[in-house]
Design an enzyme around this catalytic site. Structure first.
Site, PDB file in Angstrom:
ATOM      1  N   TYR A 154     -14.466  -8.578  17.768  1.00  0.00           N
ATOM      2  CA  TYR A 154     -13.383  -8.635  18.761  1.00  0.00           C
ATOM      3  C   TYR A 154     -13.944  -9.449  19.914  1.00  0.00           C
ATOM      4  CZ  TYR A 154     -11.219  -4.927  16.066  1.00  0.00           C
ATOM      5  OH  TYR A 154     -10.659  -4.211  15.049  1.00  0.00           O
ATOM      6  N   ASP A 164       4.897   0.749   6.741  1.00  0.00           N
ATOM      7  CA  ASP A 164       5.395  -0.044   7.868  1.00  0.00           C
ATOM      8  C   ASP A 164       6.914   0.057   8.016  1.00  0.00           C
ATOM      9  OD1 ASP A 164       2.822  -0.831   8.342  1.00  0.00           O
ATOM     10  OD2 ASP A 164       3.166  -2.981   8.081  1.00  0.00           O
ATOM     11  N   GLU A 169       9.589  -4.714  -6.589  1.00  0.00           N
ATOM     12  CA  GLU A 169       8.908  -5.554  -5.598  1.00  0.00           C
ATOM     13  C   GLU A 169       9.417  -6.986  -5.759  1.00  0.00           C
ATOM     14  OE1 GLU A 169       6.530  -5.482  -2.951  1.00  0.00           O
ATOM     15  OE2 GLU A 169       7.132  -7.590  -3.042  1.00  0.00           O
ATOM     16  N   LEU A 185       0.829  -1.214   0.000  1.00  0.00           N
ATOM     17  CA  LEU A 185       0.000   0.000   0.000  1.00  0.00           C
ATOM     18  C   LEU A 185       0.857   1.254   0.000  1.00  0.00           C
ATOM     19  CD1 LEU A 185      -2.804  -0.894   2.579  1.00  0.00           C
ATOM     20  CD2 LEU A 185      -3.037  -0.649   0.098  1.00  0.00           C
ATOM     21  N   GLN A 214      -7.021  -4.785   1.631  1.00  0.00           N
ATOM     22  CA  GLN A 214      -5.679  -4.423   1.179  1.00  0.00           C
ATOM     23  C   GLN A 214      -5.391  -5.017  -0.207  1.00  0.00           C
ATOM     24  OE1 GLN A 214      -2.757  -4.721   4.143  1.00  0.00           O
ATOM     25  NE2 GLN A 214      -1.032  -4.634   2.767  1.00  0.00           N
TER      26      GLN A 214
HETATM   27  C1  LIG Z   1      -3.299  -9.570   9.898  1.00  0.00           C
HETATM   28  C2  LIG Z   1      -3.153  -8.103   9.636  1.00  0.00           C
HETATM   29  C3  LIG Z   1      -4.290  -7.312   9.671  1.00  0.00           C
HETATM   30  C4  LIG Z   1      -4.198  -5.958   9.424  1.00  0.00           C
HETATM   31  N1  LIG Z   1      -5.340  -5.218   9.431  1.00  0.00           N
HETATM   32  C5  LIG Z   1      -5.281  -3.916   9.131  1.00  0.00           C
HETATM   33  C6  LIG Z   1      -6.480  -3.130   9.018  1.00  0.00           C
HETATM   34  O1  LIG Z   1      -7.580  -3.610   9.222  1.00  0.00           O
HETATM   35  N2  LIG Z   1      -6.359  -1.825   8.631  1.00  0.00           N
HETATM   36  C7  LIG Z   1      -5.131  -1.260   8.372  1.00  0.00           C
HETATM   37  O2  LIG Z   1      -5.098  -0.076   8.004  1.00  0.00           O
HETATM   38  N3  LIG Z   1      -3.993  -1.964   8.494  1.00  0.00           N
HETATM   39  C8  LIG Z   1      -4.030  -3.286   8.845  1.00  0.00           C
HETATM   40  N4  LIG Z   1      -2.890  -4.017   8.876  1.00  0.00           N
HETATM   41  C9  LIG Z   1      -1.622  -3.372   8.609  1.00  0.00           C
HETATM   42  C10 LIG Z   1      -1.343  -3.255   7.124  1.00  0.00           C
HETATM   43  O3  LIG Z   1      -1.457  -4.509   6.507  1.00  0.00           O
HETATM   44  C11 LIG Z   1       0.065  -2.693   6.945  1.00  0.00           C
HETATM   45  O4  LIG Z   1       0.184  -1.525   7.707  1.00  0.00           O
HETATM   46  C12 LIG Z   1       0.315  -2.392   5.469  1.00  0.00           C
HETATM   47  O5  LIG Z   1       0.489  -3.615   4.776  1.00  0.00           O
HETATM   48  C13 LIG Z   1       1.561  -1.559   5.300  1.00  0.00           C
HETATM   49  O6  LIG Z   1       1.843  -1.445   3.935  1.00  0.00           O
HETATM   50  P1  LIG Z   1       3.331  -1.297   3.451  1.00  0.00           P
HETATM   51  O7  LIG Z   1       3.240  -1.064   1.990  1.00  0.00           O
HETATM   52  O8  LIG Z   1       4.066  -0.345   4.297  1.00  0.00           O
HETATM   53  O9  LIG Z   1       4.004  -2.721   3.752  1.00  0.00           O
HETATM   54  P2  LIG Z   1       3.794  -4.109   3.014  1.00  0.00           P
HETATM   55  O10 LIG Z   1       2.402  -4.306   2.615  1.00  0.00           O
HETATM   56  O11 LIG Z   1       4.424  -5.128   3.891  1.00  0.00           O
HETATM   57  O12 LIG Z   1       4.658  -3.968   1.687  1.00  0.00           O
HETATM   58  C14 LIG Z   1       6.066  -3.960   1.705  1.00  0.00           C
HETATM   59  C15 LIG Z   1       6.528  -4.617   0.423  1.00  0.00           C
HETATM   60  O13 LIG Z   1       7.938  -4.438   0.270  1.00  0.00           O
HETATM   61  C16 LIG Z   1       8.453  -5.598  -0.345  1.00  0.00           C
HETATM   62  N5  LIG Z   1       9.907  -5.646  -0.084  1.00  0.00           N
HETATM   63  C17 LIG Z   1      10.525  -5.696   1.123  1.00  0.00           C
HETATM   64  N6  LIG Z   1      11.869  -5.681   0.957  1.00  0.00           N
HETATM   65  C18 LIG Z   1      12.092  -5.608  -0.379  1.00  0.00           C
HETATM   66  C19 LIG Z   1      13.276  -5.555  -1.163  1.00  0.00           C
HETATM   67  N7  LIG Z   1      14.502  -5.558  -0.611  1.00  0.00           N
HETATM   68  N8  LIG Z   1      13.166  -5.470  -2.502  1.00  0.00           N
HETATM   69  C20 LIG Z   1      11.921  -5.466  -3.091  1.00  0.00           C
HETATM   70  N9  LIG Z   1      10.766  -5.524  -2.383  1.00  0.00           N
HETATM   71  C21 LIG Z   1      10.847  -5.575  -1.047  1.00  0.00           C
HETATM   72  C22 LIG Z   1       7.684  -6.718   0.324  1.00  0.00           C
HETATM   73  O14 LIG Z   1       7.718  -7.904  -0.464  1.00  0.00           O
HETATM   74  C23 LIG Z   1       6.294  -6.133   0.435  1.00  0.00           C
HETATM   75  O15 LIG Z   1       5.490  -6.453  -0.657  1.00  0.00           O
HETATM   76  C24 LIG Z   1      -2.936  -5.364   9.146  1.00  0.00           C
HETATM   77  C25 LIG Z   1      -1.796  -6.166   9.122  1.00  0.00           C
HETATM   78  C26 LIG Z   1      -1.888  -7.512   9.358  1.00  0.00           C
HETATM   79  C27 LIG Z   1      -0.643  -8.374   9.311  1.00  0.00           C
END
Ligand SMILES: Cc1cc2nc3c(=O)[nH]c(=O)nc-3n(C[C@H](O)[C@H](O)[C@H](O)COP(=O)(O)OP(=O)(O)OC[C@H]3O[C@@H](n4cnc5c(N)ncnc54)[C@H](O)[C@@H]3O)c2cc1C
Length: 511
Positions: free
Chosen positions: A216, A296, A35, A15, A113
């Site tokens: 919950y 994250d 990615e 995201l 997501q």
């Molecule tokens: C079970 C669960 C439930 C959740 N429920 C909610 C909710 O209801 N509402 C909400 O807002 N949030 C929720 N979250 C949190 C939300 O999923 C995360 O905050 C969100 O995914 C963050 O997005 P991001 O893009 O920062 O990280 P990610 O989605 O983890 O994306 C990071 C990407 O970087 C890639 N990557 C990492 N290192 C490398 C590299 N060296 N080279 C290339 N690619 C790389 C990974 O493969 C990954 O695809 C939940 C999380 C979980 C685990």
């Protein structure tokens, strides 16, 4: 081998990374996203986009696509604290939710997501981003002029060198880039280990047909007395979230699911399990030189309250216009300092908020003591005020507040421009939050204010929309002022001096 040159490389197509690509694209910068996975996420993780995220997505032309991507069922949410799916409801979050329609024109989106990432990916590509899946960032080194990255094609195992002017590390909770840069973290760390069990069962009779259903659970028969039961994008597919136990086998999980549903005879099939930690971790810095952290990679929070994915998307929104302006020479590089200045305090608060929710919903008293009571929901979403050293012109003598309730909004520099209507001098209604886009806006009741705003923007080469209005009082400004609003809807300056607009714009753009 030759080095490829590009303005921005984004590592991670979750995201956070895809939002950065969209908001950069919307501001005229075509990024390269890499990615390591084969495609976007398929796991049921974040659900729901809050109204602030929806406002941002609407500026990118995505609000309707997100609404269309909601799960099957009625466009409504069930979110309760209960003893089980079929048991007593102890608290109904939806019934107690404040009325956000006073603070934002947008209603929440319900896409998961996985669906939201698909929507963002399509838009990023339309806006000219390149997205390379199965490509891992393996190394990164920066100097004063740029960043060298080693990007490995996972099909061929060949690594090619790319030089970028800037890098956005959106590499998620397990990302390496912050560590490579020596950026530490602070916070409570790992809070709780949980196991998410995906299962197939026909629960419609008890769950109803709302598109999003989340229970919950508080029940002494469950491990640690608590758990979460949540619907997914797929009819009859559910996730049961329980405290992790390495000794627990499938039979143990099945027993817990029966307690969670309150249906001892339930017939169901387990289709997957994953264990992970709920965490609370904020990066000490959101920027190191030419590398910026979003999502994250910058802030980890437990899912209670649903802000992790929202904060990730919003990081891209608040960063996109700034980075684009720097790359296009419309702003000085110092504008990027304001990204950390403005986003880190918000991330701290939102991470605490999710932990406070976890403490409350799972009755973990020790946690509650560490983070205190959760901030009021409307204040968290709509009441943030950027610090005075952000991209704004602070008002002398104003109290250095970080949050205010949106019903008592001050309209001061650093706050969201409120959701109100002004009256244009031509008699038309002017609603600033409906007019957001990749441009500055000036709402002015000062004679000559609109001309002054357009001239100042023209001189600095940035886009400006100026709205002469009969009064700026509805913006909580003085009756006859000019209110300058940034492309992300944050008030940058207000005053009654036409020469002040140009000075303010220069200050915001670090020119
Ligand atoms: C079970 C669960 C439930 C959740 N429920 C909610 C909710 O209801 N509402 C909400 O807002 N949030 C929720 N979250 C949190 C939300 O999923 C995360 O905050 C969100 O995914 C963050 O997005 P991001 O893009 O920062 O990280 P990610 O989605 O983890 O994306 C990071 C990407 O970087 C890639 N990557 C990492 N290192 C490398 C590299 N060296 N080279 C290339 N690619 C790389 C990974 O493969 C990954 O695809 C939940 C999380 C979980 C685990």
């Amino acid at each position: 081998m030759s080095t490829e040159h590009i303005d921005v490389v984004i590592v991670g197509a979750g995201l956070a990374g895809l939002s950065c690509a969209v908001f950069l694209g919307m501001n005229g910068v075509k990024a390269l996203v890499v990615e390591r996975r084969e495609g976007t996420s398929i796991l049921p993780k974040a659900r729901g986009a809050n109204p602030v995220t929806m406002e941002a997505l609407r500026t990118a032309g995505l609000a309707e696509a997100i609404h269309r991507a909601m799960p099957p069922g009625k466009p409504a949410i069930t979110s309760v604290v209960s003893e089980s799916l079929t048991g007593k409801v102890l608290y109904d979050h939806v019934a107690h939710r404040p009325d956000f329609s006073k603070f934002s024109p947008e209603r929440p989106g319900m896409a998961s997501q996985a669906r939201a990432e698909e929507v963002l990916l399509r838009r990023a590509l339309e806006l000219g981003a390149q997205v390379r899946f199965k490509t891992r960032c393996e190394s990164l080194a920066q100097d004063d002029e740029g960043v060298d990255l080693g990007l490995c094609d996972l099909d061929t195992e060949r690594t090619r060198q790319v030089r970028a002017r800037y890098v956005i590390a959106s590499d998620g909770i397990r990302g390496s880039i912050a560590g490579w840069l020596g950026i530490g973290t602070h916070g409570l760390g790992a809070i709780k280990s949980v196991t998410a069990v995906r299962f197939k069962a026909d629960l419609a009779l008890w769950a109803g047909d709302n598109a999003m259903v989340i229970h919950y659970l508080q029940n002494p028969a469950l491990p640690d007395g608590a758990g979460v039961l949540v619907s997914t994008d797929y009819k009859d597919e559910w996730v049961a979230n329980m405290s992790a136990d390495p000794e627990r086998d499938e039979a143990g999980m099945r027993e817990i699911i029966k307690i969670m549903t309150g249906l001892p005879e339930l017939d169901f099939e387990i289709i997957g399990t994953v264990s992970y930690d709920y965490g609370h971790r904020i990066a000490d810095r959101f920027r190191a030189g030419r590398v910026l952290l979003t999502g994250d990679a910058a802030h980890v929070m437990p899912p209670t309250g649903g802000q992790g994915g929202n904060t990730a998307v919003q990081d891209g929104y608040y960063l996109g216009w700034k980075l684009a302006a720097v790359i296009q020479g419309k702003a000085g590089p110092a504008l990027l300092d304001s990204y950390e200045v403005e986003r880190q305090p918000y991330a701290e608060e939102v991470c605490n908020w999710q932990v406070a929710n976890l403490a409350e919903r799972r009755r973990i008293g020790t946690l509650a003591e560490q983070v205190g009571a959760p901030l009021d929901h409307a204040t968290l979403l709509f009441g943030y005020i950027c610090p005075p050293n952000g991209a704004l012109v602070p008002e002398p003598g104003s109290e250095d507040l970080r949050f205010e309730h949106p019903a008592q909004a001050s309209g001061r520099p650093g706050a969201r421009v409120p959701y109100v209507e002004l009256e244009g001098v031509d008699g038309q209604k002017v609603a600033p939050r409906h007019l957001l886009g990749p441009w500055f806006m000036a709402f002015t009741a000062v004679p000559g204010g609109a001309e002054a705003a357009l001239a100042a923007a023209g001189e600095l080469g940035v886009e400006m929309k100026a709205y002469p209005v009969t009064s700026t009082a509805p913006l909580h400004a003085g009756e006859q002022q000019t209110v300058l609003v940034r492309p992300d809807g944050v008030v940058a300056w207000r005053g009654d001096d036409n020469a002040g607009i140009g000075r303010a714009l220069r200050a915001v753009l670090c020119r």
